[in-house]
Design an enzyme around this catalytic site. Structure first.
Site, PDB file in Angstrom:
ATOM      1  CB  CYS A   1      -0.725  -0.150   1.233  1.00 49.44           C
ATOM      2  SG  CYS A   1      -1.744  -1.637   1.468  1.00 49.44           S
TER       3      CYS A   1
ATOM      4  CB  CYS B   1     -15.503  -0.076  10.541  1.00 46.96           C
ATOM      5  SG  CYS B   1     -14.725   1.540  10.488  1.00 46.96           S
TER       6      CYS B   1
HETATM    7 FE1  SF4 Z   1      -0.201  -3.731   5.186  1.00 46.75          FE
HETATM    8 FE2  SF4 Z   1      -2.676  -2.619   5.889  1.00 46.75          FE
HETATM    9 FE3  SF4 Z   1      -0.355  -0.803   5.736  1.00 46.75          FE
HETATM   10 FE4  SF4 Z   1      -1.471  -1.983   3.644  1.00 46.75          FE
HETATM   11  S1  SF4 Z   1      -2.376  -0.533   4.813  1.00 46.75           S
HETATM   12  S2  SF4 Z   1       0.885  -2.185   4.192  1.00 46.75           S
HETATM   13  S3  SF4 Z   1      -2.276  -4.244   4.435  1.00 46.75           S
HETATM   14  S4  SF4 Z   1      -0.795  -2.606   7.295  1.00 46.75           S
END
Ligand code: SF4
Ligand code: SAM
Ligand code: DTB
Length: 328
Positions: free
Chosen positions: A58, A189
């Site tokens: 992400c 949520c």
């Molecule tokens: Fe990991 Fe959640 Fe951060 Fe994405 S948003 S890198 S899934 S902790």
């Protein structure tokens, strides 16, 4: 009463965004008052129960192993540390305790440990929320049996922009988990992040996805990107505060009975911007000086802000009675 709809078109949502600001806020506030006390805000406190080294990529997140942000990695916290923090949150007046883990998905062994946490946190009279990544149907059922109140799983942005931000999972993966959570009977949520360099059409499409789910999420967190050095989205063009407020107002109008959370990003916002977000229909915040890995306004500042605005915290007592308490 406003009709609950799940068939919003992009044109209708765009038209709301384009209303004169006063007309938009008047409409949002009028709808808000049909279902909620306008002077009451729910407060949740967050705790990162497992930090960093996440295999997902992400682009906004400090915890991705693919990014170069400096976060102190921590394994899953022991139950006594979690309970220490939950007790502090309760003493500070939070009604819900949200536990977040930097996982793509929990293993069944880790889920056992999180279930112990849920049972213990509920035991001191707090509502519980967890955000653990993707869940299977069976894992969702187990969380329900443990008494979990809310599962947070954000769709984050529009389906069109999703692949520019995250490549290790798909938008549809997110929808699948949301369906498992819904099927298990846990409150949903789900929201996302604005200020990630998305276009206005992406904000329209993101809100359309939420509002056109078979059932609106009970809780809709709208995060303003917290820019973290070492993440790909660090340095991206920021969203204008008025545009952020419009996003909250449109969420309120198209999901009239959902609790809309003015989520991450408050440290970077003026009191006046936050006040306009409450006027636009936001009625929940994260409370406590830490989000997961980044700062949140400290409790004193929020107490003062609530006092200046005449806002009461919504409290949930262990007897399950819901009572309003004026913020001292
Ligand atoms: Fe990991 Fe959640 Fe951060 Fe994405 S948003 S890198 S899934 S902790
Ligand atoms: N790993 C799980 C997942 O991704 O679902 C749970 C934890 S993850 C940190 C929870 C949510 O926090 C993300 O979906 C995203 O919406 C939000 N988030 C993460 N980093 C953020 C940032 N820098 N600014 C704003 N919101 C952020
Ligand atoms: C949500 O929508 N926002 C919270 C919660 N759900 C888990 C997380 C915000 C994280 C902000 C960046 C950080 O502190 O790492």
């Amino acid at each position: 009463m406003s009709e609950i709809r799940n068939n919003w078109s992009k044109q209708e949502i765009s038209a709301l965004f384009e209303l004169p600001f006063s007309d938009l806020l008047f409409q949002a506030q009028s709808i808000h008052r049909e279902s909620f006390d306008p002077n009451q805000v729910q407060v949740s406190t967050l705790l990162s129960i497992k930090t960093g080294a996440c295999p997902e990529d992400c682009g906004y997140c400090s915890q991705s192993s693919k990014n170069d942000a400096e976060v102190e990695r921590e394994r899953l916290l022991p139950l006594d540390e979690v309970m220490e923090q939950a007790t502090v949150a309760k003493d500070n007046g939070a009604s819900r305790f949200c536990m977040g883990a930097a996982w793509r998905n929990p293993t069944d062994k880790n889920l056992d440990k999180v279930i112990d946490m849920i049972i213990a946190v509920k035991g001191i009279g707090l509502e519980t929320c967890v955000t653990l990544g993707m869940l299977t149907h069976d894992q969702s059922q187990r969380l329900k049996e443990a008494g979990l109140d809310y599962y947070n799983h954000n769709i984050d942005t529009s389906p069109e922009y999703y692949g520019d931000v995250i490549t290790t999972r798909t938008f549809d993966d997110r929808l699948d988990t949301l369906q498992h959570v819904r099927d298990a009977g846990i409150n949903v949520c789900s929201g996302g992040i604005v200020g990630m360099g998305e276009k206005q059409t992406d904000r329209v499409s993101f809100l359309q996805q939420l509002a056109n789910l078979p059932k609106h999420p009970e809780s809709v967190p709208i995060n303003m990107l917290v820019q973290v050095e070492g993440t790909p989205l660090h340095g991206v063009e920021e969203i204008e505060p008025l545009q952020f407020i419009r996003t909250i107002a449109v969420a309120r109008i198209i999901m009239p009975e959902s609790v809309v959370r003015l989520s991450a990003g408050r440290t970077e916002m003026s009191d006046e911007t936050q006040a306009l977000c409450f006027l636009a229909g936001a009625n929940s915040i994260f409370y406590g000086d830490r989000l997961l890995t980044t700062d949140n306004p400290d409790e004193n500042h929020d107490q003062q802000l609530f006092k200046k605005l005449g806002i009461n915290k919504k409290h949930v007592f262990s007897s399950e009675q819901i009572k309003d308490t004026a913020c001292a």
